[in-house]
Design an enzyme around this catalytic site. Structure first.
Site, mmCIF file in Angstrom:
data_model
loop_
_atom_site.group_PDB
_atom_site.id
_atom_site.type_symbol
_atom_site.label_atom_id
_atom_site.label_comp_id
_atom_site.label_asym_id
_atom_site.label_seq_id
_atom_site.Cartn_x
_atom_site.Cartn_y
_atom_site.Cartn_z
ATOM 1 N N ARG A 113 35.862 56.033 48.081
ATOM 2 C CA ARG A 113 36.211 56.762 46.860
ATOM 3 C C ARG A 113 34.984 57.400 46.218
ATOM 4 N NH1 ARG A 113 40.994 53.376 45.769
ATOM 5 N NH2 ARG A 113 42.180 54.040 43.963
ATOM 6 N N ARG A 134 42.807 57.893 35.747
ATOM 7 C CA ARG A 134 42.612 57.719 37.193
ATOM 8 C C ARG A 134 42.525 59.073 37.890
ATOM 9 N NH1 ARG A 134 47.072 54.329 39.529
ATOM 10 N NH2 ARG A 134 45.709 54.032 41.278
HETATM 11 P P1 AMP Z 1 44.407 51.498 44.481
HETATM 12 O O1 AMP Z 1 45.486 50.507 44.730
HETATM 13 O O2 AMP Z 1 43.786 52.031 45.763
HETATM 14 O O3 AMP Z 1 44.829 52.609 43.562
HETATM 15 O O4 AMP Z 1 43.213 50.723 43.739
HETATM 16 C C1 AMP Z 1 43.408 50.126 42.473
HETATM 17 C C2 AMP Z 1 42.090 50.012 41.741
HETATM 18 O O5 AMP Z 1 41.171 49.196 42.498
HETATM 19 C C3 AMP Z 1 41.348 51.323 41.534
HETATM 20 O O6 AMP Z 1 41.810 52.044 40.414
HETATM 21 C C4 AMP Z 1 39.919 50.807 41.356
HETATM 22 O O7 AMP Z 1 39.726 50.233 40.075
HETATM 23 C C5 AMP Z 1 39.839 49.704 42.378
HETATM 24 N N1 AMP Z 1 39.424 50.234 43.707
HETATM 25 C C6 AMP Z 1 40.149 50.242 44.861
HETATM 26 N N2 AMP Z 1 39.453 50.813 45.859
HETATM 27 C C7 AMP Z 1 38.262 51.200 45.335
HETATM 28 C C8 AMP Z 1 37.120 51.861 45.860
HETATM 29 N N3 AMP Z 1 37.060 52.278 47.141
HETATM 30 N N4 AMP Z 1 36.073 52.092 45.009
HETATM 31 C C9 AMP Z 1 36.101 51.687 43.729
HETATM 32 N N5 AMP Z 1 37.166 51.067 43.175
HETATM 33 C C10 AMP Z 1 38.234 50.804 43.958
#
Ligand code: AMP
Length: 217
Positions: A90, A168
């Protein structure tokens, strides 16, 4: 050669669902950093609990924590024939760390697919998304009364609240768009139209990944 796939795309693009489906079809592990973090929170892991406030606000967790999670996961035996990454990288720092790891492992090249969806459609989708309180299954149909996997109660994700959704998307534009720039020039980079029905997205995605895998040889 190992099939190493990265599923990119903004929150709400359906990349998690597509990553899951593709991984199941090809017998590859789907590695979602969001899922790993949520599970670690349920298990009361201290590092994950420290990251929870940032997650709930829709902010990114620090690169060091995330890179350590992914490195550990990619070194496991089941990832040696390939993997589907969902939600990682990310940031450009994460993408560089992944390149460095792939170089050291002498694994096949990365196939990067961007699931592209217009922003107004993302906001609409995210406002309707739910998650199972019991097993953490994501993106279950919103009109369902209970989770299709375990029968658990469906709740809105803390980070799918309207204000957080916008945050987000803003963070996606700011930190994750540059990752697409980082990968864009590679012969194994593809863009799929994620605004189409999921079945169509899956078909296109399969064809694009096979094409990219053939092109890298
Ligand atoms: P997701 O389910 O992929 O939307 O991830 C939920 C949350 O986890 C994100 O909004 C971030 O706070 C954290 N997160 C997940 N993957 C990453 C990543 N590669 N880098 C930083 N934060 C992450």
């Amino acid at each position: 050669m190992a099939l190493n796939v990265i599923m990119m795309g903004p929150p709400g693009a359906g990349k998690g669902t597509q990553a899951e489906r593709f991984a199941n079809e090809r017998g590859l592990p789907k590695i979602s950093t969001g899922d790993i973090l949520r599970e670690a929170i349920r298990e009361r892991n201290p590092t994950a609990l420290a990251a929870q406030a940032r997650m709930d606000r829709g902010e990114l967790v620090d690169d060091e924590t995330i890179i350590a999670i992914v490195k550990e996961r990619l070194l496991r035996a089941d990832a040696q024939n390939g993997f589907v990454l969902d939600g990682f990288p990310r940031t450009v720092a994460q993408a560089r760390a992944l390149d460095e790891l792939m170089g050291r492992l002498e694994s096949g090249p990365l196939i990067v697919v961007d699931v592209a969806v217009p922003e107004h459609e993302l906001v609409r989708r995210l406002a309707n998304r739910k998650i199972c309180e019991g097993c953490g299954t994501n993106a279950v149909p919103t009109d369902a009364a209970a989770c299709g996997q375990c029968g658990g109660q469906l709740v809105q994700r803390a980070d799918d609240d309207h204000g957080v959704v916008l945050e987000r998307l803003r963070i996606y534009q700011q930190s994750t768009r540059p990752v697409l720039e980082y990968y864009k020039q590679r012969p194994t980079f593809r863009v799929v139209n994620g605004a189409q029905p999921p079945e169509r997205v899956a078909l296109d995605l399969n064809a694009m990944i096979d094409d990219a895998a053939a092109a890298r040889r």
